[in-house]
Design an enzyme around this catalytic site. Structure first.
Site, PDB file in Angstrom:
ATOM      1  N   GLU A 165       1.278   3.852   2.871  1.00 60.84           N
ATOM      2  CA  GLU A 165       1.791   3.430   4.171  1.00 60.84           C
ATOM      3  C   GLU A 165       3.314   3.512   4.181  1.00 60.84           C
ATOM      4  O   GLU A 165       4.022   2.513   4.268  1.00 60.84           O
ATOM      5  CB  GLU A 165       1.281   2.024   4.499  1.00 60.84           C
ATOM      6  CG  GLU A 165      -0.230   2.005   4.652  1.00 60.84           C
ATOM      7  CD  GLU A 165      -0.861   0.620   4.542  1.00 60.84           C
ATOM      8  OE1 GLU A 165      -2.099   0.544   4.548  1.00 60.84           O
ATOM      9  OE2 GLU A 165      -0.123  -0.369   4.439  1.00 60.84           O
TER      10      GLU A 165
ATOM     11  N   HIS B 287       0.849  -1.183   0.000  1.00 61.87           N
ATOM     12  CA  HIS B 287       0.000   0.000   0.000  1.00 61.87           C
ATOM     13  C   HIS B 287       0.884   1.233   0.000  1.00 61.87           C
ATOM     14  O   HIS B 287       1.555   1.521   0.991  1.00 61.87           O
ATOM     15  CB  HIS B 287      -0.913  -0.009   1.240  1.00 61.87           C
ATOM     16  CG  HIS B 287      -1.913  -1.112   1.208  1.00 61.87           C
ATOM     17  ND1 HIS B 287      -2.287  -1.851   2.305  1.00 61.87           N
ATOM     18  CD2 HIS B 287      -2.619  -1.605   0.161  1.00 61.87           C
ATOM     19  CE1 HIS B 287      -3.185  -2.742   1.937  1.00 61.87           C
ATOM     20  NE2 HIS B 287      -3.404  -2.615   0.648  1.00 61.87           N
TER      21      HIS B 287
ATOM     22  N   GLU C 124       1.541  -4.142  11.405  1.00 63.53           N
ATOM     23  CA  GLU C 124       0.955  -2.821  11.207  1.00 63.53           C
ATOM     24  C   GLU C 124       1.647  -1.814  12.111  1.00 63.53           C
ATOM     25  O   GLU C 124       1.677  -1.986  13.330  1.00 63.53           O
ATOM     26  CB  GLU C 124      -0.534  -2.858  11.582  1.00 63.53           C
ATOM     27  CG  GLU C 124      -1.383  -3.835  10.767  1.00 63.53           C
ATOM     28  CD  GLU C 124      -1.928  -3.218   9.497  1.00 63.53           C
ATOM     29  OE1 GLU C 124      -1.626  -2.037   9.238  1.00 63.53           O
ATOM     30  OE2 GLU C 124      -2.655  -3.911   8.775  1.00 63.53           O
TER      31      GLU C 124
ATOM     32  N   HIS D 197       2.996  -3.214   6.981  1.00 68.48           N
ATOM     33  CA  HIS D 197       1.957  -2.245   6.606  1.00 68.48           C
ATOM     34  C   HIS D 197       1.957  -1.064   7.564  1.00 68.48           C
ATOM     35  O   HIS D 197       2.668  -1.065   8.562  1.00 68.48           O
ATOM     36  CB  HIS D 197       0.569  -2.903   6.675  1.00 68.48           C
ATOM     37  CG  HIS D 197       0.258  -3.793   5.526  1.00 68.48           C
ATOM     38  ND1 HIS D 197      -0.670  -3.477   4.582  1.00 68.48           N
ATOM     39  CD2 HIS D 197       0.779  -4.994   5.171  1.00 68.48           C
ATOM     40  CE1 HIS D 197      -0.728  -4.458   3.684  1.00 68.48           C
ATOM     41  NE2 HIS D 197       0.142  -5.384   4.020  1.00 68.48           N
TER      42      HIS D 197
HETATM   43 ZN   LIG Z   1      -1.883  -1.726   4.401  1.00 70.90          ZN
END
Ligand SMILES: [Zn+2]
Length: 1122
Positions: A825, A822, A1004, A919
């Site tokens: 990010e 992504h 994350e 992420h």
């Molecule tokens: Zn992500």
């Protein structure tokens, strides 16, 4: 029924002993006293006796409080009273006293009886009260209890409809009226009743039809004018409550606008603002005004991305197919109807089970319940012959090192064998002090790393170096200097860089030219090199064909030494901002509406009249589409959609110049889509000042005041909202005061990290590797945009070419890491940078880790998205982390190849020990992991039957647990191991289920900051992110020790520990917030709106705690694994 009227003057039933004792006896636990009273009430026909009993009950319930009312309700008292009411109502002339007493009692009992509304309706009591009311409008003594009961009746939606049909709405309008000091209690009850009735759309429509909206506004104004001492704030608030419910329907909003409601509420609110106790009025008014604010059109010709990239083929279905099939000329910016509520028929039928329904909705139906899908199984979906071609990515499995000169210290890694650079090992401290390693390094070691290679003849390099600055008209002194400095840099190459602020390099002749002193980031940032950056930019292909380079990417970023706390939100910020937005409607003459930047125009206008800021975003990762000067120091900004898409606006990166010093500028990004943001919970934007960079502080710093994120009045087309109509965009607003004249500043959502930066870092890393490091970089594949996606192999070179050493080398377990699928990010890239720096560092732990594993790393799974300033997608217009189930070699090459490598590994029996995809998370604090567990998923579904039989190795919990002990930013409490259906095509779930990697994770990292651990209360910075990346490595090393066969016994003991932890934390993992707030949600899953339409309590107590459960019972067990 026949009542005989007694003549007794004493109305009380004489108690046999003292009244107090009787009450206690009657109400004592287990006593049937209440039953006795209720039974006599039910059976007596004597009016006087009835009145006496009612009188006693009134007294009992008044003094006894809620508990006694509870007993009364549980003994069936409500129904007995209602029956009494209905039967008396049949009398030709019912006793007024009886009616008064009964209603008084019902008014007490009603609010405590959950089924009161239904009971009243079923007993036929509604009409008795209504008729009584109609006949006694002037009888205030009777009116009040009747209205109180009516208020309870009306809170039931079915009753509200039926009462509306009986004319009660009109009746209430007869009771309420202009300002009066008399009967305010009565008035308040009538207003509340009216508000409850107007929740019914049918009633609201009727009220609007009868012109009650202007009437209510007039009444509100009258109270506002006359209630000068604010004694009747609650009445004023109740009037607003009625207006608010009327504006729930489209017709009501129109009536509000037509009646000049915006101006009325705006003016009254402005007058209320100085008095803090009137805040509820201001907040209620603000809510109404926002609802009624006419929906605007986003100032764009289309919401499709400005830039399009032709695809090899358009997928048959899905969002991209939809985008391509959209006929030209269709207006995709707005829908015809801004809401669909009025088209649907009244759904106000009997829904008595509302409560039960709500309970049911509490369940997350996204949890995977199919046990077969939860059982991971390695499925070789492709024949080995097909996978064999991927063998070429695994040279380490066949390398024999026969030609490798182990003795020579000069020997280099195979990839850099052609160059003969001396090795400068990167030294990475394993646990960093808060002061930061870079600053210490710089203090102790002012010497920048020597560059043994001769200065590259940059003059010959075909870099369009003008582009770094010359696209900016060099009219201002600074820019001229920058241009001179940069061309100087160009001509003299690295000489100029070396002649920077350090002062000890070969100084350029002619001091004038040394105006631009490139910050000596080389000493501070071992991986940064401005020249190399420009080299890298040359090979980066963007869809718009960018030639500009943003200064921050060129100068680099040195993390500041000061703390950057999560900021406290100032009370009422959102309200103030919203009022400023409303003023656009109230005072349209004040609005400039001047477009100062617009990518939709062939030649983006460069307005340079000294009256406005200049914007630019045409560089790698930039994505500003349009800037509109709204007021002198306020700008609306529109972000570009991801390429080949019409939405995903969150990431931003743009440049601002021509600013005035010392003036607060307000910036509004007006097309955000997420329903809430960490910008509401203390996160700031990032700013980079070129002036400061030149004066020795090249860095991104957290900045901005008056930051908030709220739903705005720009309507969002259903095309871009997953088919949902009536949606709005959100505004992210921040205010900045510039410090330097003639500065060039950059703003970003998070610390930028471009693809060119990655390439630069990789090249530096390779050059800095010691001979012990086996470092290989190759191209995984080419992306749609023509960029090579790097694949790294890092491990330790064998000690010798002996078969033992080579055998150990080849058979090390594989760890597969990836990041940045992504593009928005960027924090994931900083974590990856920390991991890579650790992996090639000279620390003994790093060497030990390299000797334990072979690392296969794809540091940027979505280079095209990063380059083109996308937030979430690749050039195919799709979220690549939703393509792992069935990636297309043509449309999703990086995923296709990454998955193929994993499939190959499984096919040859070398399934990785760990898979982790890095992420960033926009809604939660701290760093945490998502993993996959059958047991924890099954627990969530409450399908307890089979869960006991499931066998599952708890090894998936080891790594997160180790991380929670090692990494200060990591929070185990935020981790979740529940498998959700919507995630079934993500890397984590596919690698777990299909490839068979038990330890398959998404890691994350917060974009905001931490609310636990050492960094509690601080915003996250690149230093903390990089530390996270290196601590991840140390955790892997410990994991290796725990999983090595030699220490199996040790390992098993700890598995037992894990089991008990798991049981302890079971209550923790069942908390749904641990996963429903996840970033990787389906794009349009609308969530609770914390910011916009919610009530005023949101303003009063913004508590992010409910979003981020941070209690961590496992932190108390730190000893178990260390
Ligand atoms: Zn992500």
């Amino acid at each position: 029924m026949d009542y005989s009227y007694s003549k007794r003057t004493d109305r009380r039933v004489q108690p046999p002993c003292s009244p107090e004792k009787t009450r206690k006896e009657v109400m004592a636990k287990g006593s049937s006293g209440m039953e006795v009273i209720l039974s006599s009430l039910e059976n007596t026909r004597d009016l006087q006796t009835i009145l006496n009993i009612l009188c006693i009950l009134n007294e009992l319930l008044t003094l006894g409080g809620g508990r006694r009312v509870g007993v009364f309700v549980s003994k069936g008292g409500t129904a007995i009273l209602l029956q009494l009411l209905v039967q008396s109502g049949k009398e030709a002339s019912p006793s007024e006293e009886l009616m008064l007493q009964t209603h008084s009692l019902l008014a007490k009992v009603g609010p405590k009886d959950r089924k009161f509304g239904i009971k009243a309706r079923l007993n036929g009591a509604l009409n008795v009260t209504v008729n009584l009311l109609k006949q006694n409008l002037q009888n205030y003594k009777l009116l009040l209890p009747c209205l109180q009961v009516l208020r309870v009746y009306s809170s039931n939606s079915v009753n509200a409809v039926s009462l509306g049909k009986s004319g009660v709405v009109e009746l209430m309008f007869k009771v309420i009226g202009p300002y009066s000091k008399k009967n305010t209690t009565l008035l308040k009850v009538a207003l509340d009743t009216l508000a409850a009735l107007l929740k019914s759309k049918m009633n609201a429509r009727r009220a609007v039809d009868r012109a009650h909206m202007p009437a209510l506004l007039a009444i509100y104004q009258d109270w506002h004018r006359n209630d000068t001492r604010h004694r009747h704030m609650i009445i004023r608030k109740s009037i607003l409550g009625c207006i608010k419910n009327l504006t729930n329907i489209k017709l009501g909003r129109k009536a509000f606008i037509d009646a000049d409601g915006m101006r009325i509420l705006y003016n009254t609110s402005t007058e209320c603002l100085p008095v803090r106790t009137l805040d509820p009025l201001v907040n209620a008014s603000s809510l109404i005004m926002r609802k009624c604010f006419p929906k605007n059109r986003l100032p764009l010709p289309t919401i499709k991305s400005v830039f399009q990239h032709p695809l090899p083929h358009v997928p048959a279905s899905g969002p991209v197919a939809q985008l391509y099939s959209q006929p030209p000329g269709v207006d995709d910016v707005v829908d015809e109807s801004d809401d669909n509520e009025d088209t649907e028929i009244d759904t106000e039928n009997d829904t008595e089970n509302e409560e039960d329904e709500k309970d049911h909705k509490g369940q997350n139906d996204d949890i995977e319940t199919d046990i077969n899908k939860l059982r991971p199984r390695q499925i070789l979906t492709r024949p080995f012959e097909e996978l064999r071609v991927f063998e070429r990515f695994f040279k380490e499995f066949s390398e024999d090192f026969q030609d490798f000169a182990f003795e020579s210290s000069k020997s280099t890694s195979p990839s850099s064998a052609d160059t003969s650079k001396p090795h400068r090992p990167i030294i990475i401290p394993t646990s960093r002090s808060t002061a930061g390693p870079w600053s210490e390094t710089s203090k102790n070691k002012p010497q920048r790393p020597e560059r043994a290679d001769p200065p590259r003849p940059l003059k010959d390099a075909p870099v369009d170096l003008d582009s770094i600055s010359v696209t900016k008209a060099p009219e201002s002194k600074l820019e001229l200097e920058l241009v001179q400095g940069l061309s100087q840099l160009l001509l003299d190459g690295s000489e100029s860089v070396n002649g920077g602020c350090g002062g000890e390099g070969p100084q350029e002749e002619g001091g004038e030219q040394a105006v631009l002193e490139v910050p000596d980031t080389a000493a501070l940032l071992p991986l940064h090199d401005p020249d190399l950056y420009l080299e890298m930019v040359k090979g980066t292909h963007s869809v718009p064909g960018y030639t500009d380079v943003a200064y921050p990417d060129y100068f680099g970023h040195v993390a500041p030494n000061f703390r950057e706390p999560i900021i406290e939100r100032v009370y009422g910020v959102q309200r103030t901002k919203i009022f400023q937005d409303i003023e656009r409607l109230i005072h349209p003459g004040d609005i400039l509406d001047k477009v100062v930047y617009d990518l939709d125009l062939q030649n983006c206008p460069v307005i340079d009249d000294g009256e406005c800021l200049k914007f630019n975003s045409q560089f790698e990762s930039g994505n500003l589409r349009k800037a509109i000067q709204v007021r002198k120091f306020e700008y609306d900004l529109v972000l570009n959609s991801d390429i080949n898409s019409n939405h995903y606006h969150q990431w931003f990166y743009f440049e601002v110049s021509s600013m005035r010093v010392g003036v607060p500028y307000r910036f509004n990004i007006i097309n955000c889509e997420k329903s809430n943001s960490q910008f509401n919970y203390g996160m700031q934007v990032l700013k980079y000042s070129v002036q400061e960079a030149i004066s020795g502080s090249p860095r991104w710093i957290r900045t901005g005041s008056d930051i908030c994120y709220y739903k705005n009045h720009f309507s969002r087309s259903s095309i871009a909202a997953g088919g949902q109509k009536g949606k709005s965009y959100y505004t992210m607003t921040f205010t900045v005061t510039f410090q330097h004249k003639d500065d060039v500043c950059y703003f970003a959502y998070h610390y930028p990290y471009t693809f060119s930066t990655l390439k630069m870092h990789l090249q530096k890393l390779r050059a800095l590797c010691t001979p012990q490091v086996y470092y290989r970089q190759e191209q995984l594949c080419e992306t749609l945009g023509g960029n090579g996606c790097p694949l790294l192999t890092i491990t330790a070179r064998p000690e010798s070419a002996s078969s033992d050493h080579v055998c150990q080398f080849r058979n090390r377990p594989v760890v597969f890491l990836s990041a940045r699928v992504h593009p928005g990010e960027t924090n994931a890239s900083w974590v990856m940078k920390g991991t890579l720096e650790f992996l090639v560092s000279s620390s003994p732990l790093a060497q030990s880790l390299r000797e334990s594993f072979i690392f296969k790393i794809v540091p940027m799974l979505n280079p095209d998205g990063v380059i083109n300033g996308n937030h979430r997608c690749s050039l195919s217009g799709e979220d690549l982390n939703r393509q792992w189930l069935n990636p297309s070699a043509e449309l999703h090459p990086t995923i296709y190849y990454a998955k193929s490598l994993l499939q190959y590994l499984t096919a040859i029996g070398r399934t990785p020990l760990v898979f982790c995809d890095y992420h960033g998370h926009s809604r939660k604090k701290n760093v945490f992991m998502y993993g996959c567990s059958i047991k924890e998923t099954v627990w969530q579904t409450n399908v307890s039957a089979s869960s006991c039989d499931l066998q599952e190795d708890l090894g998936y919990r080891t790594l997160p647990k180790l991380l929670s002990q090692l990494a200060p930013a990591f929070s185990l409490a935020s981790c979740s191991f529940v498998v959700e259906r919507s995630k079934e095509s993500t890397a984590r779930v596919v690698v777990w289920r299909e490839i068979g990697v038990q330890r398959s994770y998404t890691m994350e990292s917060t974009l905001c900051g931490c609310d636990q651990g050492k960094y509690k209360g601080l915003q996250i910075g690149t230093r903390e992110l990089e530390e996270m990346g290196s601590q991840f490595c140390i955790a892997l090393l410990r994991l290796r020790r725990l999983t090595s066969p030699l220490e199996l016994r040790y390992h098993q003991t700890h598995l037992l520990d894990m089991d008990s932890d798991l049981i302890e934390s079971r209550c923790n993992i069942t908390c749904p917030t641990t996963y429903v707030m996840e970033e990787d949600e389906p794009a349009f899953l609308e969530e609770v709106d914390y910011s916009a339409e919610s009530e005023e309590e949101n303003e009063l107590g913004l508590d992010p705690a409910h979003l981020d459960p941070n209690s961590d019972p496992e932190l108390n067990h730190q000893d178990s694994l260390t």
